[in-house]
Each structure stands twice: as structure tokens, then as C-alpha cells.
Design an enzyme around this catalytic site. Structure first.
Site, PDB file in Angstrom:
ATOM      1  N   HIS A 228       0.819  -1.206   0.000  1.00 14.58           N
ATOM      2  CA  HIS A 228       0.000   0.000   0.000  1.00 14.58           C
ATOM      3  C   HIS A 228       0.858   1.264   0.000  1.00 14.58           C
ATOM      4  CE1 HIS A 228      -3.525   2.300  -0.244  1.00 14.58           C
ATOM      5  NE2 HIS A 228      -3.028   3.108   0.633  1.00 14.58           N
ATOM      6  N   TYR A 232       1.911   5.522  -2.413  1.00 17.30           N
ATOM      7  CA  TYR A 232       2.274   6.894  -2.042  1.00 17.30           C
ATOM      8  C   TYR A 232       3.651   7.256  -2.590  1.00 17.30           C
ATOM      9  CZ  TYR A 232      -1.967   6.796   0.444  1.00 17.30           C
ATOM     10  OH  TYR A 232      -3.301   6.699   0.699  1.00 17.30           O
ATOM     11  N   HIS A 379     -10.442   1.170  -9.680  1.00 12.32           N
ATOM     12  CA  HIS A 379      -9.912   2.141  -8.722  1.00 12.32           C
ATOM     13  C   HIS A 379      -8.461   2.498  -9.035  1.00 12.32           C
ATOM     14  CE1 HIS A 379      -8.719   4.115  -5.039  1.00 12.32           C
ATOM     15  NE2 HIS A 379      -7.775   3.212  -4.893  1.00 12.32           N
ATOM     16  N   PHE A 380      -7.609   1.481  -9.168  1.00 10.98           N
ATOM     17  CA  PHE A 380      -6.188   1.865  -9.280  1.00 10.98           C
ATOM     18  C   PHE A 380      -5.824   2.335 -10.684  1.00 10.98           C
ATOM     19  CE2 PHE A 380      -5.573  -2.885  -9.434  1.00 10.98           C
ATOM     20  CZ  PHE A 380      -5.041  -2.969 -10.703  1.00 10.98           C
ATOM     21  N   HIS A 381      -6.712   2.116 -11.655  1.00  8.14           N
ATOM     22  CA  HIS A 381      -6.443   2.771 -12.942  1.00  8.14           C
ATOM     23  C   HIS A 381      -6.786   4.256 -12.878  1.00  8.14           C
ATOM     24  CE1 HIS A 381      -5.716  -1.228 -14.610  1.00  8.14           C
ATOM     25  NE2 HIS A 381      -5.068  -0.580 -15.560  1.00  8.14           N
ATOM     26  N   ARG A 442     -11.136  -9.656 -10.568  1.00 10.50           N
ATOM     27  CA  ARG A 442      -9.984  -9.072 -11.235  1.00 10.50           C
ATOM     28  C   ARG A 442      -9.050 -10.198 -11.648  1.00 10.50           C
ATOM     29  NH1 ARG A 442      -6.329  -6.537  -6.352  1.00 10.50           N
ATOM     30  NH2 ARG A 442      -4.935  -6.064  -8.060  1.00 10.50           N
ATOM     31  N   ARG A 443      -7.985  -9.895 -12.324  1.00  7.81           N
ATOM     32  CA  ARG A 443      -6.882 -10.824 -12.575  1.00  7.81           C
ATOM     33  C   ARG A 443      -7.320 -12.170 -13.111  1.00  7.81           C
ATOM     34  NH1 ARG A 443      -2.946 -10.377  -7.379  1.00  7.81           N
ATOM     35  NH2 ARG A 443      -1.754  -8.713  -8.296  1.00  7.81           N
TER      36      ARG A 443
END
Lengths: 576, 69, 170, 54
Positions: A228, A232, A379-381, A442-443
């Protein structure tokens, strides 16, 4: 008017190299992304479905680690040297960390690509998260370890240069970009320690056959200890660009330098003790630890929400200086023709949307709804795939001339490129979020199952697939436009007169308004370490206590036959 | 032009997520909008934005003039 | 350090938002009674599942009135039971799944519902749900587990009371 | 850049009222979306995982 390359020719050469490495990774990663959307939706399956996971591994590693980290290493070197107005202490050391990072990447790439090629008996089809007992070739772990050590040396380079500056300027406040580089570096040392231990102590010896087995929950927890915070590591340079460059291209000044420092201190303190929120649905971790990770994660929203205000206020300041008026009318006065500004602004807007899906991901029990579904991919895209990647691409239109002396070939193509990315991501990410809510995992190579269908809340799966394919294709087109624009720019001649001065935004409320304690990095580091110990000591202790340091086992997969693994396979046969 | 061409392009781009999510909102309040209806709505919205943007400003007196970006 | 009044306002609003989120999650846990998968179950030797009385013979078991326990082995690339034959439970009952893995990390997830857990070798995931009217659900593995990951699926059937028989009773 | 500046606005005379408007809208959207996704999408679903009732 001085450009970066005139002031720092040696450093400009290193930054060029980090950028080009990042762009190669971006090109391959984008192509593999296109292959994935076509494969998942069954529009066209170029490879066997079992090989889809090699494609996915390469896409994840090259984009999430190689592209982002090489680019940010360049950005940090630029920000540090520009704001300190001095070069690095020894550019040979700068080349050394760059070389180590490239070497590590190349080593890890051998088995990653080897998995796709028949006749090469090496593979690393373990995805970006490499959860044991999935096992990659030792070269993958070795390359990863070298790459991380390379980033540590880069951090050392920045700290070394800062200390040299400090001796020359004992009484000055740390310039804001340097402050951001230093807080990020300290945070990165703290958080990447987790993955370093997982790889060097457990996974590499295990893949070499020196350890018979590992504790899957332990290595997974160590991964997320880093997994995680690593977001950042991508976001903090992005925030830095939003704080120091976006107001400048908008024609304004940074609203508040001290608040920007507060935000980066908060990131240093709170980014690491949150990783367990990726493990809300893991058996073997007590609910209490999950609750603590949840509250930490929720408070980590604070620096991002503060950033939203400060950055928008800085941009509004630019708009009003340019003659903008009204409650919303000022938005029209912004330099929307400039791809640097528009790219960063659209990236910021997407990040606001990503903020919401992130809040859902952070909410402990609501994780049952979205965990490991396509929602997460959506989300992470929006975060790394847009907030970070689009900002990096937009800022390239500003930085590339600075480090090469060559103007951008076409700013109009640049504008079209950033807008295409935004539209493509809108379509793809919307479909991913909606698919996730109806349970699409996902995946997976083939999210089409024999015995049941997914039922979206409205519309059809075919429409969602169309959204993913059209969106993904636009994103690929955008990446091609970007790389093409960069390439043509590089073939052009130098024209230093047309390039703006290398500078960053001044602040309306400067560093002198902030209390001195903000610059006390040792204090913040000590508190950060303390918070990590408080959050992680008990869960990790409990996991080791339950399963043992080398775990209750599980079977390595795949069982590849090659020299280094012969011992463990032999042992496996004895057990069997 | 009421706004700069760059601003118009971005305004159109930013309207797309709102058009796409209009379908989500419609579904929530019980209106089932098909993809084609959504595309039609989007075309109308974007045409309206373009029309608004290129409409000569002097025809609407009293509005503060926006600066070209 | 002078912070603008608007920014102070936003800081306060942000904190309200954060407290609201934490409050919702706490309400979900305490008020709505949602439990997290946790460390309640002890560790298990993944290489010796055939010696474990729950997983040597994975099955559905009646443990009380309208209370069922389901022991599932999630392996490459199947759920047992689930893949080879559907998991069946009667309508309006309380069902606890116990899932473990003999090889790599998997998940046990019923799409379209909130039943979703990781399955980690050496650990037993336990998850209690209340099922309602008869319905057929799918089961997927949503954690990458190897080259055949996309083939790993199963079925979970909630059947009418009168159609339900336990394997042991047949 | 400088030639495009219409006026110089200092710290004390600047009130980011446009930012306040945008951020207030964002706050509302976040609030509504959270209430929707948590209380309707999530808590409204079947097969919610509950603690074992003893």
C-alpha cells in the site's frame, strides 16, 4: 532565462536516461494492457489463457514499478537540484543507482518474458504481488531486490546532496521541493523494508531451494506492508508536481507552503501503518488489527483532502490573476490549450473520483463487496493509472524540453493525447467499477463462467465489456500519441530560446510562515517508525506465532525443473 | 466564441463522465436508460455545449466577458 | 502559520467525513452485526488435509436446527465440494463455510453477494451467512492461483426445504 | 507567462471562493455516494457475513 540543461548538464543526462527507461516500460506496458482488455472480453485472444497471466505480470510490474519509479527518480532529481540550486555531490553515484535499477529491472524481466517464450524454462507468472506459494524464477526476486537497493541509493544521493547544501546554507529553510523529496525518501526507506525482507530473507532463498517452504500469510503481510505505501511513492511525486508546477503553469502561486509541508509530514507518518487494509478478508489476522488499519487508512484521507483544497486554490489564484471572475467562471480563464496544465488538471479531477472508490476500499466490512473484484482494477487505474501516469505524461511536455533543450514537437497532439487518456479512462474505469459491483473478479483471463452469469445492476455484461474495450483502446492510442510526440521531439534540433526558464511556483504564504518544527525530519521519522511498530509488531508477531517463521507450507507453483530448484523438488518427492 | 477552443475541448471531455454516470443515476431512480438513449443524451448535451460556446457573446448582454485562455 | 478561514472550514469538513466513514464501518460491525473473517480458527497443515476430520472428507454437515457447516477445500483449480457437485443447503438456514487450501492462495467468493474470503494455505477461513429463499449462486476464485485460475468455479445452491437431503442420509 | 497576467493578487486580498464552491460540491458528492454504496449497495445485499450466533 536558464533552462535546466544549461544549468545542470550532467544531471540532465541522468534524468533523460531515467525518463527514457520509463517510456520504454510505458510502451510495452500499454501494449500488454491492450492485449489484456481484448483477451478478457473475448474480442481477440492472441495468447493462450494460461499465458495471459505472464502478460498481466509484465503489465503490472513494468507500469506500476518500472515506469513510475524511473520517472519519479528523474522528477525528484530535477526538483532537488532545481530547488537547492546545486548539482548532485557526485554524478557518478547518480549513474550508479540508475545502473543498479536498470540492471535489476533487466534481470527480473528475463523470467517475466521467458514465461511467454516456449523453450525458455524460466518464468515469473506470479503477478505484481508475487504471493507465495506462487513461485517465480530466482532471477525475478534477485532483480527486484537489486532494483529496490537502487532506489535506496537514489534516496541516499538526494539526502547526500541535501546535506552538502545544508553545510553551505546552515540557516535557510529547506526549499519545498527538497522537503518533499526528503520526506518521501524517508517514508520509502521505512516502507520498502517490508518487501525487501520478504524477497531477500524468504522468497529468494526459497526459490533457490535453500528454504523448503515459507509462511504464505507472513510474506503476503510483508508484501502489503510495502504494497500500500508504494502507491504513495507514486503519488507523492505527483503531489509535488501539483504543488510546485501546476500553479506555475496556471499562472498563479502556491496557496500555502506550510500546509504542503504538513501534508507531506502526514504522509510520512501515516502511509505505512495501513497495509493490512489489503488483508481485510484474510483468515489468520484478528479483526482488531484490521480495525486499526482501517482507522489509520481513513485518517490518511486527510492529507489528500487537504491537497485537493490547496492545489485547487493555487490554480484558482492563477485563474484570477489571468482575469477570471465569478464563482465558477474563473475556470474558463485557465490555460486549457496547454497540455501540461490540462493533463495535470484532468489527472487531478480523476483522482477526486478515485478518492471515492478508495474510501470504499478503506472501509473494513464493505470490503466484502469489492475485495478482489474488477472494482479494484477500476480504482487503481484512476489512481496510479491516471492521477500518476497522466500527470507524468503531462509534465513530460514541460520537463522534456528542460532536460533535452528540444521543444515539444506538437503541443496540439499533446492536448489531444491527455484528453484521449481522460475519455478512455472514463469509459474503462466506469465499466470496471460496475463490473466489480456485480462480482466480476480481477486478474482473470476469462471472466466467463460455465455455470452462472454475472448480473449488473442495470444494462448488460456486453455493454460493460464494450466499455472496457473502447476505453482500453483509447488509452493505448493515447500512449502511442504520447510516445510518438516524445520521439519526434527528440529527433528535432535544440532551440533553447523557445523554452521557458526552469523554475517552479512561488508561494503566497511561504516557508517563513510555517513553524520550524515542520522541518525537523528526524522527529517525524522517529514518530513514523513508532507508529509502524505500534501497528505491525502485534499482527506480525501473531502471524509468526501461529504459522511459524517458515510457515505451515503450501506447495510451490509452478514446479519448474531447473538446477537451482532441484533440491526442493527432490524434497517434495520425498514428502509425496 | 464564449470560451477558448481549448476550454471547449476540455469541457466536452469532462462532460463525458457525467453523461456516462447519468445512466447510473437514472437506474437508481428507476429509469432504465439504454446505451443508445445515453448516447443520444450525450450527443444532445455536447451539441448544446458547443452551441453555447460558439454563440457570439454580444448577443447576450450583461454577462461578464471571460478572458481567452 | 496562518491558515485561511476556508481551509480551516474544509479541514473540519474532512474530519467530519472521516469520522462518518469510521462511524459507518463501526455501525456495520456492531449494529448490522457484520463479522470479519479473522483468526478464530487455528492453523492447519496444508500437506495433511487428509488427516483432518473436517477436510479429509469435505462436505455439508447439519450442526443444529437450521444450522449447517460446509467444509470446502479450495485447490488448483476446484472447490470441493462446489465444482464437482454443487454445495447444497436448505432455504432460510444459517450456513458457516470453512475453507482451506492445500496448495496456493485462493479465494472463495460468491459473486453478487457479500460472501467473499481469501483462502490461504495453513489457515482456515470461516464465514457465517444467513441464506434466504431458494436460489442458485456461482462460486469463483478471485485471487490469481496459477494458469488455470479462470477455470476455478463452483456452484452454491440454496434449495427448498423438501428437496434437501444430506449426502450422509442418502 | 508574465505577459498573460492581468493583475497581481497577494495573499491577504485573495479569497479562494471558487475553490470553496468546488470543494463543497465534492463534499456533497462524496457524502451521497458513500451513503448509497454503504447503506444500499452493501448492507442491502444478501449473504451478509455475520458472527456466529451462539
Amino acid at each position: 532565462m536558464t533552462t535546466y540543461i544549461e544549468r545542470f548538464p550532467a544531471e540532465a543526462r541522468v534524468i533523460r536516461s531515467t525518463f527514457f527507461t520509463a517510456f520504454i516500460a510505458l510502451g510495452i506496458g500499454a501494449l500488454f494492457g491492450l492485449l489484456q482488455v481484448l483477451h478478457r472480453t473475448d474480442v481477440h485472444r492472441l495468447v493462450d489463457s494460461a499465458d495471459y497471466y505472464h502478460i498481466l505480470t509484465i503489465h503490472g510490474v513494468l507500469l506500476a514499478l518500472t515506469f513510475t519509479i524511473f520517472f519519479l527518480a528523474g522528477v525528484f532529481t530535477w526538483g532537488l537540484t532545481t530547488s537547492l540550486d546545486r548539482g548532485v555531490v557526485d554524478v557518478r553515484f547518480t549513474w550508479a543507482w540508475y545502473g543498479l535499477m536498470v540492471g535489476g529491472t533487466a534481470l527480473a524481466a528475463i523470467p517475466m518474458f521467458g514465461g511467454l517464450i516456449d523453450g525458455i524454462d524460466m518464468s515469473a507468472g506470479v503477478l505484481f504481488t508475487f504471493y507465495a506459494p506462487l513461485q517465480a524464477h530466482p532471477l525475478f526476486y534477485l532483480g527486484l531486490a537489486l532494483f529496490i537497493i537502487g532506489t535506496w541509493l537514489a534516496g541516499a544521493d538526494w539526502i547526500w546532496t541535501y546535506l552538502a547544501w545544508r553545510r553551505e546554507n546552515p540557516d535557510e529553510r529547506i526549499p519545498l521541493p527538497t522537503f518533499m523529496v526528503l520526506t518521501t525518501t524517508l517514508f520509502w526507506y521505512l516502507s520498502s523494508l517490508g518487501v525487501a525482507i520478504a524477497v531477500v530473507v524468504f522468497l529468494l532463498p526459497w526459490s533457490l531451494g535453500l528454504l523448503e517452504q515459507v509462511n504464505p500469510l507472513l510474506t503476503r503481510t510483508l508484501f502489503w506492508y510495502f504494497g500500500h505505501p508504494v502507491v504513495y511513492f507514486w503519488l507523492m511525486p505527483t503531489y509535488m508536481l501539483w504543488y510546485v508546477l501546476l500553479p506555475k503553469v496556471a499562472g498563479g502561486k502556491l496557496f500555502s507552503d506550510p500546509l504542503a509541508r504538513v501534508v507531506f509530514v502526514l504522509f510520512l507518518l501515516l502511509s505505512t501503518p495501513t497495509g493490512i487494509h489489503h488483508q481485510y478478508l484474510d483468515p489468520g489476522i484478528a479483526e482488531g488489527f484490521k480495525f486499526i488499519a482501517m482507522t489509520n487508512t481513513m485518517f490518511l484521507l486527510l492529507p489528500s483532502l487537504l491537497t485537493a483544497f490547496t492545489v485547487v486554490a493555487s490554480v484558482e489564484h492563477g485563474a484570477r490573476q489571468r482575469g477570471g471572475t465569478g464563482y465558477l467562471g474563473w475556470l474558463g480563464a485557465l490555460p486549457w490549450r496547454d497540455p501540461v496544465f490540462t493533463g495535470m488538471a484532468l489527472a487531478g479531477l480523476m483522482f477526486a473520483a478515485a478518492g471515492f472508490s478508495g474510501m470504499v476500499n478503506a472501509g473494513m466490512n464493505i470490503n466484502y463487496l469489492v475485495h478482489n473484484t474488477f472494482w479494484i482494477v477500476g480504482h487503481f487505474h484512476l489512481t496510479v493509472g491516471t492521477a500518476v501516469a497522466l500527470t507524468f505524461m503531462a509534465v513530460t511536455y514541460w520537463l522534456l524540453p528542460q532536460i533535452t533543450g528540444k521543444p515539444i514537437w506538437s503541443r496540439s497532439v499533446g492536448l489531444a493525447q491527455v484528453v484521449t487518456w481522460f475519455v478512455g479512462m472514463t469509459l474503462m474505469s466506469n465499466a470496471m467499477h460496475r463490473g466489480g459491483l456485480s462480482g466480476v473478479p480481477r486478474r482473470t483471463a476469462e471472466p466467463q463462467y460455465e455455470n452462472f452469469d454475472f448480473t449488473p445492476a442495470f444494462g448488460t455484461m456486453a455493454e460493460l465489456d464494450a466499455g472496457v474495450v473502447i476505453g482500453g483502446s483509447l488509452l493505448f492510442l493515447s500512449a502511442v500519441l504520447f510516445l510518438g510526440n516524445v520521439f519526434v521531439s527528440l529527433t528535432g534540433g535544440k532551440d533553447l530560446t523557445s523554452i521557458p526558464e526552469n523554475a517552479y511556483a512561488e508561494a503566497l504564504s511561504g516557508a517563513e510562515d510555517g513553524p520550524l518544527i515542520l522541518d525537523n525530519l528526524k522527529l517525524w521519522l522517529v514518530i513514523a517508525v513508532l507508529l509502524v511498530v505500534l501497528t505491525y509488531a502485534l499482527p506480525i508477531g501473531a502471524i509468526i506465532d501461529r504459522g511459524g517463521l517458515l510457515g505451515p507450507g503450501g506447495s510451490p507453483y509452478p514446479l519448474v525443473v531447473e538446477s537451482g530448484r532441484a533440491i526442493s523438488i527432490g524434497l517434495g518427492e520425498v514428502v509425496a | 466564441m464564449r470560451i477558448s477552443p481549448g476550454a471547449l475541448l476540455v469541457l466536452i471531455a469532462v462532460s463525458i463522465p457525467f453523461i456516462v454516470q447519468s445512466r447510473t443515476v437514472a437506474a437508481f431512480i428507476g429509469l432504465d436508460m439504454s446505451v443508445w438513449q445515453m448516447i443520444a443524451l450525450g450527443t444532445v448535451t455536447i451539441s448544446a455545449i458547443i452551441l453555447w460556446a460558439v454563440w457570439p457573446e454580444k448577443w447576450l448582454p450583461g454577462r461578464p466577458k471571460l478572458e481567452e485562455g | 502559520m496562518n491558515i485561511h478561514a476556508y481551509e480551516k472550514l474544509w479541514l473540519a469538513a474532512s474530519l467530519v467525513l472521516i469520522v462518518l466513514f469510521i462511524g459507518s464501518v463501526t455501525y456495520g460491525a456492531v449494529g448490522a452485526g457484520i463479522a470479519m473473517v479473522d483468526d478464530a480458527e487455528g492453523v492447519i497443515d496444508p500437506d495433511a488435509l487428509d488427516e483432518d476430520d473436517r477436510f479429509a472428507d469435505p462436505r455439508v454437515e447439519e450442526v443444529g436446527e437450521n444450522e449447517y457447516e460446509v467444509y470446502v477445500v479450495a485447490g488448483q483449480f476446484f472447490f470441493d465440494p462446489g465444482t464437482f457437485e454443487p454445495i447444497e443447503v436448505p432455504e432460510h438456514s444459517q450456513v458457516t463455510f470453512y475453507v482451506t487450501s492445500p496448495d496456493v492462495i485462493h479465494s472463495f467468493s460468491i459473486p453478487g453477494t457479500n460472501a467473499n474470503t481469501m483462502v490461504i494455505p495453513g489457515e482456515v477461513a470461516s464465514m457465517t451467512v444467513e441464506v434466504g429463499d431458494p436460489q442458485e449462486y456461482g462460486i469463483v476464485c478471485n485471487e490469481f492461483c496459477g494458469g488455470g485460475h479462470h477455470d476455478m468455479e463452483g456452484e452454491f445452491h440454496v434449495v427448498p426445504e423438501d428437496e434437501f437431503t444430506l449426502e450422509a442420509d442418502e | 507567462m508574465t505577459e498573460e497576467l492581468h493583475r497581481e493578487i497577494g495573499h491577504d486580498e485573495y479569497n479562494p471562493v471558487g475553490t470553496l464552491v468546488l470543494i463543497a460540491l465534492y463534499f456533497l458528492v462524496l457524502l451521497l455516494l458513500w451513503l448509497f454504496v454503504y447503506f444500499i449497495e452493501f448492507l442491502g445485499r444478501d449473504l451478509t457475513v455475520v458472527g456466529v450466533v451462539i
